[in-house]
Design an enzyme around this catalytic site. Structure first.
Site, PDB file in Angstrom:
ATOM      1  N   LEU A 188       0.857  -1.175   0.000  1.00 45.77           N
ATOM      2  CA  LEU A 188       0.000   0.000   0.000  1.00 45.77           C
ATOM      3  C   LEU A 188       0.894   1.226   0.000  1.00 45.77           C
ATOM      4  O   LEU A 188       2.000   1.206   0.553  1.00 45.77           O
ATOM      5  CB  LEU A 188      -0.889   0.042   1.252  1.00 45.77           C
ATOM      6  CG  LEU A 188      -2.049  -0.940   1.379  1.00 45.77           C
ATOM      7  CD1 LEU A 188      -2.786  -0.695   2.690  1.00 45.77           C
ATOM      8  CD2 LEU A 188      -3.012  -0.833   0.209  1.00 45.77           C
ATOM      9  N   ASP A 189       0.412   2.323  -0.592  1.00 48.39           N
ATOM     10  CA  ASP A 189       1.143   3.580  -0.501  1.00 48.39           C
ATOM     11  C   ASP A 189       1.347   3.951   0.971  1.00 48.39           C
ATOM     12  O   ASP A 189       0.510   3.630   1.825  1.00 48.39           O
ATOM     13  CB  ASP A 189       0.365   4.709  -1.173  1.00 48.39           C
ATOM     14  CG  ASP A 189       0.228   4.535  -2.676  1.00 48.39           C
ATOM     15  OD1 ASP A 189       0.983   3.726  -3.249  1.00 48.39           O
ATOM     16  OD2 ASP A 189      -0.635   5.218  -3.269  1.00 48.39           O
ATOM     17  N   MET A 190       2.418   4.663   1.244  1.00 49.51           N
ATOM     18  CA  MET A 190       2.709   5.110   2.602  1.00 49.51           C
ATOM     19  C   MET A 190       1.530   5.891   3.186  1.00 49.51           C
ATOM     20  O   MET A 190       1.201   5.748   4.369  1.00 49.51           O
ATOM     21  CB  MET A 190       3.969   5.974   2.603  1.00 49.51           C
ATOM     22  CG  MET A 190       4.383   6.500   3.963  1.00 49.51           C
ATOM     23  SD  MET A 190       5.941   7.421   3.837  1.00 49.51           S
ATOM     24  CE  MET A 190       6.130   7.983   5.535  1.00 49.51           C
TER      25      MET A 190
END
Length: 217
Positions: A55-57
């Protein structure tokens, strides 16, 4: 269960489902200041934990990790064959209207590629972009005036796909530091994107199993 400041949604000998908080990297980044991440924390507790997806940060929610190389191969194949299904909750700027009967799914089909002059951003490119498909519909829940709460289902898994696709519709996600206008970014203290539902075949017997995570915003 909390482990190293991580919430464990599921644990068995074959795979883990963890809840990644917003602001934590999924895997290590470049530099010594970017080594603290979900996968490192998980491996401190489960040394056989291996990355399957990310997942994106700035995104929170459900992340799967395999336990051992065989489970990693099996789960990676399930992702490649689109037998793993994910849904997200997002709040976007503007009032988006669903014209489908009974709030049915709408499809965004726009090819994406890296925006090399503005890395790490991505962009729509109809000539060189890779096929990218997102489904959306209106989600229940409270939103402030001038915004819309959506349920999103990525069919493909491109970098920043959901964020770029909604920006391309003219409705960037609230709190998005990369793709929203400054006033839209300032509407929230985080990106309003959360991976709330996951369905996958168990790597041992192939039986479908589902997981849920309450949306934190």
């Amino acid at each position: 269960m909390q482990v190293n400041n991580l919430q464990t949604i599921h644990e068995d000998p074959h795979f883990l489902v963890l809840e990644k908080p917003e602001g934590l990297l999924a895997v290590p980044g470049r530099g010594p200041d970017k080594q603290d991440c979900l996968s490192t924390r998980a491996q401190a507790r489960w040394p056989d934990a291996l990355v399957v997806h990310r997942l994106d940060m700035a995104t929170s929610g459900l992340v799967v990790m395999a336990r051992g190389i065989e489970a990693q191969r099996t789960l990676s194949l399930a992702f490649e064959e689109r037998r793993v299904h994910k849904r997200y909750t997002a709040v976007v700027a503007g009032e988006l209207v669903n014209t489908q009967p009974d709030n049915g799914w709408n499809t965004i089909n726009l090819p994406l590629m890296a925006d090399w002059s503005n890395r790490p951003m991505q962009k729509v490119d109809h000539e060189q972009g890779k096929p990218s498909i997102t489904r959306w519909r209106i989600a229940p829940g409270h939103t402030v005036p001038g915004t819309t709460r959506l349920e999103l289902e990525p069919v493909t898994g491109r970098t920043h796909q959901l964020r770029v696709h909604l920006q391309a519709l003219g409705h960037p996600m609230v709190g998005d530091a990369l793709y929203a206008a400054p006033d839209q970014h300032a509407m929230a203290n985080r990106l309003l994107l959360h991976a709330h539902w996951l369905s996958l075949p168990h790597p041992l017997d192939g039986q479908t199993i589902e997981f849920h995570s309450p949306c934190p915003f």
